[in-house]
Scaffold this active site. Structure first.
Site, PDB file in Angstrom:
ATOM      1  NE  ARG A  12      27.610 -39.241   9.120  1.00  0.00           N
ATOM      2  CZ  ARG A  12      26.884 -39.395  10.213  1.00  0.00           C
ATOM      3  NH1 ARG A  12      26.641 -38.365  10.995  1.00  0.00           N
ATOM      4  NH2 ARG A  12      26.376 -40.559  10.523  1.00  0.00           N
ATOM      5  CD  GLN A  30      29.888 -38.317  17.364  1.00  0.00           C
ATOM      6  OE1 GLN A  30      30.775 -37.894  18.078  1.00  0.00           O
ATOM      7  NE2 GLN A  30      29.650 -39.609  17.227  1.00  0.00           N
ATOM      8  CB  CYS A  43      22.522 -35.071  18.071  1.00  0.00           C
ATOM      9  SG  CYS A  43      22.625 -36.654  17.287  1.00  0.00           S
ATOM     10  CD  GLU A 100      27.320 -41.655  20.305  1.00  0.00           C
ATOM     11  OE1 GLU A 100      28.207 -41.992  21.100  1.00  0.00           O
ATOM     12  OE2 GLU A 100      26.268 -42.308  20.164  1.00  0.00           O
ATOM     13  NE  ARG A 121      24.001 -42.658  17.220  1.00  0.00           N
ATOM     14  CZ  ARG A 121      24.276 -41.405  16.826  1.00  0.00           C
ATOM     15  NH1 ARG A 121      25.144 -40.674  17.488  1.00  0.00           N
ATOM     16  NH2 ARG A 121      23.702 -40.902  15.784  1.00  0.00           N
TER      17      ARG A 121
END
Ligand code: SF4
Ligand code: SF4
Lengths: 309, 827
Positions: free
Chosen positions: B186, B190, B465, B467, B675
């Protein structure tokens, strides 16, 4: 001797602490289940609650089996454990002295104890961190059983300690106890869950082992002596025992003129079956199932009553 | 099935009715018509984006990367097929009709040959591709990218020592899932755009801004000439490109309208044509234009960059509200129309699949998981409650049409209005698990502590999802490491080795644990492995941050960002002045590690019922014939039960992580915060970890997110929250999201009373300052699964008035009874 009694009075036998209970009293609650009950209802779904003392239970599904394990037997000094035909174990309840050494030895918790002696402080310490859920939901703790009034001294200790910690208390009772005990408990509560199983004394005795007179009388006294106490009258709906319109109507009539009373039906379930097996007790529960139609019909009776009020 | 014992969740009720053919779609005919066009189809790969992107890149070698990117986008929109779907009110898809995914060869094109062979048969997330398209990929696309992809550059750049935790040293196409990078499948973590800017200014406004800046550049400045000029030129081209793309749709809609016989549809097409001709180039004038403008922007963004879990939607109920209100007041919009338009968008989202070429990417996102968060609720920039009438329509849509898309996220704060909390709870009860909740009381103070202003912090948007982003202040886009700490436990037990990799020494040789005399010695050895993993992750991140600017550029993404426009810098630039770089590293298998360490501490060092050698031997043989040991381990204290013994270890692990990052992330210029989130990738990470000392069998999933190990949370939902609270180090700011999933039985939430109790539960969660929560209302499938696989569901409590037991303790007969009479009566 006296001192010892004193201590014992303040200890109680707890067989389960269930957090996040939402069906037994206002708000989010923790139920403290106490052992010992004067009734022996045929449909009882908590057979482990009936005797006052800790009991040995064996969950066959969890047992590893004697080919790999059999540690319980090694630890039992009384020769009470033997190999069963299915490769697991069986307990000779006659020989068992309830020393519970097998419980400590069992790796899988197949052997476990129903009932643990606890002080009121221990009970409260174990649940106080949940109190932030109570505070935000109007919840608290519910003492259930068994019959909590059976251990009234212990219950009172819990109630006192809970009050000190600003935790709301309620109780689920079958109502079969000396009025004096009920009265002592009621002073601490804003609400109470009170079971009325049947208005018919003969049937009541046949199915629960005791007559309902004391119970009904207690409910009336309670209503009169503690007018501010919110009473939730509950009836476990048992097929073949009280699942008719007459039975439910009779109860509704009895409580009709009582102020500050709410009524609820608890549909019968046989989920307790497993626990009879854990205790090697015969399972005499009612096999018949509560019919959906019966339940809806009776439920609508109850709703109709609500509308009148 | 009516009755005493049945409490179907409305979602299930609906599915049931659908099966029985009693469909009740009144008012949603269009929506179900669209749904039926793609419902059960396996996704197809569309190669146009990759093809035209590659074509353009071949033409522009040697130019500034951002300029090349903008030109490539323009080339794509000039040549790609445009579509107007039947029944749809929104235009703008970037590939085949039906469900589809697109390719980003610049990212991981070196996987393409391999992937095309495997894709249709892949177990997780399979895709179809036509022979003709496959040919294009193999002949025209893949060869160009050989040697140029980010993935290859990264494998070449990583130091040898770090590489062995990342990829198979012999085959860098294979991830090791130990200290795993996620930057090669990716192009960004995000992300959320400032969509409001598009609605208010239009891309024309942004273009004019860029042109003004271009005109003001200092012609004698090298930086202006070499850096700012190409950036601004790229912005101009990208703005033109998106306008052109919209216009092609306008033309198509107009042509279709001419041919359309049905007068109703004809008018719809004419309206669409008018909207597409106006937005996103110009400011939106009404609600429908605002929705269309946003949709074009996010779809264009999907073509431009592959952001993690798909580009998020930001605070939709905020930036759409002025248009909604204006149209409602003017009487040209109804609530039904507004919902229909939004649902047209949800259906568009549902068709675009987050396609991962690499097996690693596919494994990370099993079942086509994507999280294009739509944020509702929360607070306004000046700290007031932000809910409005539109907020409630989003919830209503989710209740009435509970599709998985969008990923609806409700921001909760401690003054949230009663109606909002109530409707959130009602929506959760519908059974599809939405919305997930994000807690302002945790997120806002953390953003402040990391340097945001109050205004920015109050205005954050949920992203991905779990953040959160401040679209004009966040400047960090690098995907981060996922660290498999259960592997560190394994390495502690096997002195640096892992079961899967035999004799290869991967981790540190911390000594034979059988020699450790005390728990402290063992804990020290584990920490060495643990910190070594962190070190490798930070080395990875250092490499990634510096490498990405050479591989990625993001013209519109940067154009929509105030700071990028101020500095004339692409969003991928390692440092953008004034930005806050919020990154993270992921703790995989938190519950697995806590439980493993708790079992060793208690059973080996305290109770001494097992020796280290016995545990190692049992792990070696995956507990075959060692059920006694496995059970002892499995019954040791477990995280997720509000049990001080386990939670204390959890807190110590958390502390080691936040201490490390406090010390070492500064030099990277990034907040690399702890996280604890992933809940699909715990499967592939579990597949590389042998048996662990918590009784977990080899190669089975590790625990997910901040949840307890499967079935280990036997004290119910309040204990799960409290364990999460207990294990955090609140004195540190070095933390990011923790993800918590809570299972509820329908009877727990049944009726008005159930809603009230759920609201209280949510309020308590809010006051506990836990970052995230999502609910699952247990259904028949859950019970069937629990019957089949009791170990995973040991915590499932049957809740009936005055009675309690664990579902998995019931006999099969009783389990069936419960399953049948319910779905779930009474649990
Ligand atoms: S110790 Fe427990 S698991 Fe082992 S044989 Fe006895 S009951 Fe079964
Ligand atoms: S409780 Fe004691 S006596 Fe009874 S079976 Fe267990 S070990 Fe034997």
């Amino acid at each position: 001797m006296n001192a010892k009694n004193q201590v014992n009075k303040k200890m109680g036998c707890v067989f389960n602490v269930q957090r996040y209970s939402v069906h037994d009293g206002p708000g989010i609650r923790t139920i403290i289940f106490l052992k010992g009950c004067p009734l022996s209802c045929r449909w009882c779904s908590n057979p482990e609650s009936q005797y006052a003392e800790p009991e040995l239970a064996f969950n066959r599904n969890k047992c590893i089996g004697t080919s790999e394990c059999f540690r319980c037997s090694t630890f039992c000094a009384f020769d009470a454990i033997s190999e069963a035909a299915d490769g697991k174990i069986s307990i000779d309840r006659q020989k068992c002295t309830k020393c519970f050494r097998c419980v400590a030895a069992c790796p899988s918790k197949a052997m476990h104890t129903f009932g643990k002696m606890m002080s009121a402080k221990e009970v409260l310490d174990s649940i106080e961190s949940e109190s932030m859920f109570y505070a935000r939901s109007g919840g608290g703790i519910t003492i259930s059983g068994g019959e909590p009034l059976h251990q009234i001294d212990f219950v009172e200790e819990i109630f006192k300690e809970a009050k000190r910690r600003r935790i709301d208390v309620t109780m689920e009772t079958c109502g079969f106890a000396d009025w004096e005990k009920l009265q002592r408990a009621a002073g601490y509560m804003k609400s109470i869950l009170f079971d009325i199983k049947s208005m018919d004394p003969v049937k009541h005795e046949e199915y629960t082992g005791v007559s309902n007179e004391l119970i009904l009388q207690n409910l009336q006294c309670l209503r009169e002596a503690f007018p501010d106490l919110q009473i939730f009258v509950r009836t476990p709906l048992i097929p073949g025992f009280n699942d008719t319109e007459e039975d439910i109507k009779a109860i509704l009539t009895f409580i009709k003129d009582m102020p500050n009373v709410k009524y609820e039906l608890l549909p019968y379930h046989r989920m307790g079956q497993q626990k009879y097996e854990y205790l090697d007790r015969p399972y005499e529960m009612i096999e018949e199932k509560l019919q959906d139609e019966t339940y809806s019909k009776l439920q609508s009776l109850v709703s109709a009553k609500r509308e009148i009020h | 099935m009516s009755s005493c014992c049945t409490v179907l969740s409305p979602h299930e009720q609906r599915i049931l009715e659908e099966q029985q053919g009693i469909q009740n779609f009144a008012g949603r005919e269009r929506i179900y018509d669209i749904l039926n066009t793609f419902k059960a189809e396996r996704p197809k790969i569309d190669v146009e984006r990759a093809k035209y992107f590659t074509e353009s890149f071949k033409q522009t070698e040697g130019q500034a990367l951002i300029l090349r990117w903008a030109k490539a986008m323009k080339h794509i929109v000039e040549n790609m097929t445009v579509y107007i779907d039947d029944h749809q009110l929104l235009a703008g898809r970037v590939g085949y009709q039906g469900r589809y995914g697109i390719l980003y060869p610049e990212l991981d094109g070196d996987f393409l040959d391999l992937a095309l062979e495997q894709m249709p048969s892949r177990v997780e997330s399979p895709f179809n591709i036509s022979d003709a398209d496959a040919k294009v990929v193999i002949e025209d696309i893949a060869p160009y990218w050989k040697g140029k992809t980010f993935h290859e550059a990264l494998t070449a750049a990583l130091p040898e020592e770090t590489l062995k935790y990342t990829y198979d040293p012999k085959d860098p196409l294979k991830s090791r899932f130990i200290v795993n990078e996620t930057a090669s499948f990716r192009s960004s973590i995000q992300w959320v755009h400032d969509y409001e800017k598009v609605l208010k200014k239009g891309f024309k406004g942004i273009k004019e801004e860029a042109q003004a800046k271009l005109a003001a550049l200092d012609p004698f400045s090298a930086v202006d000439t070499m850096e700012k000029k190409p950036f601004l030129e790229a912005v101009v081209i990208a703005c033109d490109a998106i306008a052109l793309w919209a216009n092609r749709h306008a033309k198509m809609a107009f042509d279709m309208a001419k041919k359309e016989k049905n007068p109703v549809r004809k008018q719809e097409l004419l309206d669409m044509a008018e909207r597409c001709a106006w937005v996103p180039e110009n400011p939106a004038r009404n609600f429908a234009e605002a929705v269309q403008s946003q949709w074009f922007t996010q779809m264009f963004s999907r073509m431009e960059q592959k952001t993690g879990t798909i580009i998020s939607n930001g605070r939709m109920d905020q930036y759409l509200y002025p248009y909604f209100k204006q149209d409602m007041d003017a009487g040209i919009l109804t609530e039904e129309k507004a919902i229909e338009l939004l649902e047209c968008m949800w259906l568009g989202m549902a068709q675009f699949i987050d396609l991962y070429i690499s097996p690693t990417g596919g494994a990370f996102n099993e079942g086509y998981a994507h999280w294009e968060a739509v944020t509702i609720g929360g607070q306004t920039p000046d700290g007031c409650d932000a809910t409005n009438e539109l907020t409630y329509l989003f919830l209503q849509s989710k209740r009435e049409f509970p599709m998985h898309y969008p990923d609806l996220a409700a921001r909760i704060h401690n003054r949230a209005p009663a109606r909002f909390l109530h409707e959130v709870a009602e929506t959760v009860k519908e059974g599809s698990g939405f919305p997930k909740l994000i807690n302002d009381e945790e997120v806002v103070p953390l953003l402040l502590a990391k340097g945001a202003s109050f205004e920015e912090a109050y205005d954050y948007a949920v992203s991905g999802c779990a953040e959160c982003r401040m679209p004009n202040r966040d400047t960090y886009t690098s995907p981060n490491a996922y660290i498999n700490f259960p592997a560190a436990v394994e390495m502690t037990m096997y002195n640096g080795k892992m079961k899967l990799h035999g004799d290869e020494i991967i981790g540190l040789q911390t000594g034979d644990p059988c020699e450790f005399k005390t728990w402290e010695e063992y804990w020290d050895a584990y920490l060495k492995q643990h910190i070594n993993f962190l070190k490798q992750a930070f080395i990875q991140q250092h490499t990634i941050i510096n490498l990405r600017a050479k591989h990625f550029a993001w013209p519109t993404g940067s154009a929509l960002h105030d700071l990028c426009m101020n500095e004339c810098k692409d969003l991928h630039t390692p440092v953008i002045e004034g930005g806050i770089d919020l990154g993270y590293f992921e703790f995989m298998g938190y519950g697995t590690v806590i439980d493993s360490l708790a079992a060793i501490k208690k059973l080996v060092y305290e109770e001494k019922v097992l020796t280290m050698a016995e545990i190692i031997e049992a792990m070696q043989c995956n507990f075959e014939g060692k059920e006694v040991i496995r059970q002892l381990l499995a019954n040791a204290p477990k995280y997720g039960n509000n049990d001080g013994y386990a939670d204390e270890i959890g807190k110590a692990l958390d502390l080691e992580c936040v201490k490390f990052t406090k010390k070492y992330s500064k030099e990277l210029g990034v907040h690399l915060d702890l996280r604890i989130v992933p809940f699909t990738s715990h499967v592939p990470f579990g597949k590389v970890v042998g048996a662990t000392p918590n009784g977990r069998k080899a190669f089975t999933p590790v625990s997910d997110g901040a949840s307890a190990s499967h079935g280990a949370d036997v004290n119910g939902p309040t204990a799960v929250l409290l364990s999460n609270f207990n294990t955090k180090n609140l004195g540190y700011r070095e933390r990011a999201a923790r993800l918590v999933n809570i299972k509820f039985s329908p009877s727990c939430v049944a009726g008005e009373e159930g809603t009230e109790k759920l609201v209280s539960f949510i309020k308590t969660w809010c006051d506990l300052k836990l970052w995230h929560i999502q609910f699952n209302v247990i259904n028949r499938e859950t019970l069937l699964a629990a019957k089949k696989d009791p170990d995973k569901y040991r915590g499932l409590i049957v809740r009936i008035a005055g009675y309690s037991a664990y579902f998995t303790d019931l006999s099969p007969d009783l389990q069936d009874d419960l399953i049948a009479r319910t779905e779930h009566t009474s649990m």
